[in-house]
Scaffold this active site. Structure first.
Site, PDB file in Angstrom:
ATOM      1  N   GLY A   1      -4.026  11.598   6.631  1.00 38.24           N
ATOM      2  CA  GLY A   1      -3.764  10.509   7.525  1.00 38.24           C
ATOM      3  C   GLY A   1      -4.946   9.644   7.747  1.00 38.24           C
TER       4      GLY A   1
ATOM      5  CE1 TYR B   1      -3.665   2.529   0.163  1.00 34.39           C
ATOM      6  CE2 TYR B   1      -2.534   3.168   2.203  1.00 34.39           C
ATOM      7  CZ  TYR B   1      -3.377   3.572   1.201  1.00 34.39           C
ATOM      8  OH  TYR B   1      -4.459   4.664   1.252  1.00 34.39           O
TER       9      TYR B   1
END
Ligand code: NAP
Length: 254
Positions: free
Chosen positions: A182, A151
């Site tokens: 985030g 990822y």
């Protein structure tokens, strides 16, 4: 002007669709779950009076995006803002236990899908000498964390492509922005943990994550800057997530 958003059927993409519609921008929305897009489109047409086109699209399908662009040239050539948002994480294994099918899915969606979609818009943006490409990266594209491996690699790739686009399109008038969030509470963790609600909920337990709306507000702000201003990168963490490293702060990254 209209705004094309990939992955508009949930989370950040859906919030971007709502924000741009509220700013009176016409929309072109794509994702695999077309029924969700159609319901959203109906709601936005009624609420804001904007034009909304929807297409069922898997961004990994290069032939399909090229065929859609050819069959609906007027709609695609009218797009001035492209939000490359479709993306996902799958699994959270250390690399030695990783599943190649998860790796393929992440790289094909997050990287190759972004390239395939971007490619169909470049000729018209270059011809018009204007356009804005907003890539949704991640803090996982700025720093690596344990078990983030592929990822992270896919999102580091989004960062590299965003920078590359800025170099290669220099002088074209096209702006390129990367927005790197985030932890945001969306369907992201459900997808990552294959519908395991307990694992998905545990990610956000006791924390105040970002909302999809926080990211949509940022995307809209970047796009609404004057044409001579390009916000190249925005990195946004929740206040309670001071770093990507979960072991140091007890907070899981994304
Ligand atoms: N949530 C976070 O903490 C976080 C943090 C940093 C970055 N991001 C990034 O933000 C972006 C949006 O994620 P999200 O958090 O909003 O998650 P989400 O709620 O799961 O939304 C993901 C969207 O991407 C679409 N999508 C996935 N694979 C696709 C494919 N092959 N073709 C077309 N559309 C596809 C999904 O639609 P369909 O399933 O209907 O196709 C969905 O609309 C992703 O790029 C993700 O990596 C998320």
């Amino acid at each position: 002007m209209s705004v094309f958003i990939s992955g508009a059927s949930s989370g950040i993409g859906e919030a971007c669709a709502r924000s741009f519609a509220a700013a009176h921008q016409d929309l072109v929305l794509v994702a695999r779950r077309e029924v969700r897009l159609q319901e959203l489109a109906q709601e936005l047409r009624t609420q804001f009076g904007v034009k909304v086109h929807t297409f069922g699209l898997d961004v990994r399908d290069r032939a399909k995006i090229e065929a859609l662009a050819a069959a609906h040239a007027e709609i695609f050539e009218g797009v001035d803002v492209l939000v490359n948002n479709a993306g996902l994480a799958k699994g959270r294994d250390v690399i030695q236990n990783g599943k190649p099918e998860d790796w393929d899915l992440m790289i094909d969606t997050n990287l190759k899908g972004l390239l395939y979609v971007t490619r169909v818009f470049l000729p018209s943006m270059i011809k018009k000498k204007r356009g804005h490409i907003v890539n949704i990266g991640s803090v996982a594209g700025q720093w690596v964390y344990q078990s983030g491996n592929v990822y992270c690699a896919s999102k580091f790739g989004v960062k590299a492509l965003s920078e590359s686009l800025r170099y290669d399109l220099h002088g074209s008038g096209i702006r390129v922005t990367e927005v790197s969030p985030g932890m945001v509470k969306t369907e992201f963790s459900q997808v990552r943990f294959e519908g395991d609600q307990e694992k998905a909920d545990a990610v956000y337990a006791g924390k105040t994550p970002l909302t999809a709306q926080d990211i949509a507000d940022t995307v809209l702000w970047c796009v609404q800057r004057p044409a001579h201003v390009n916000i190249q990168e925005v990195v946004i963490f929740p206040t309670e997530q001071p770093s990507i490293h979960p072991t140091a702060f007890g907070v899981r990254p994304d």
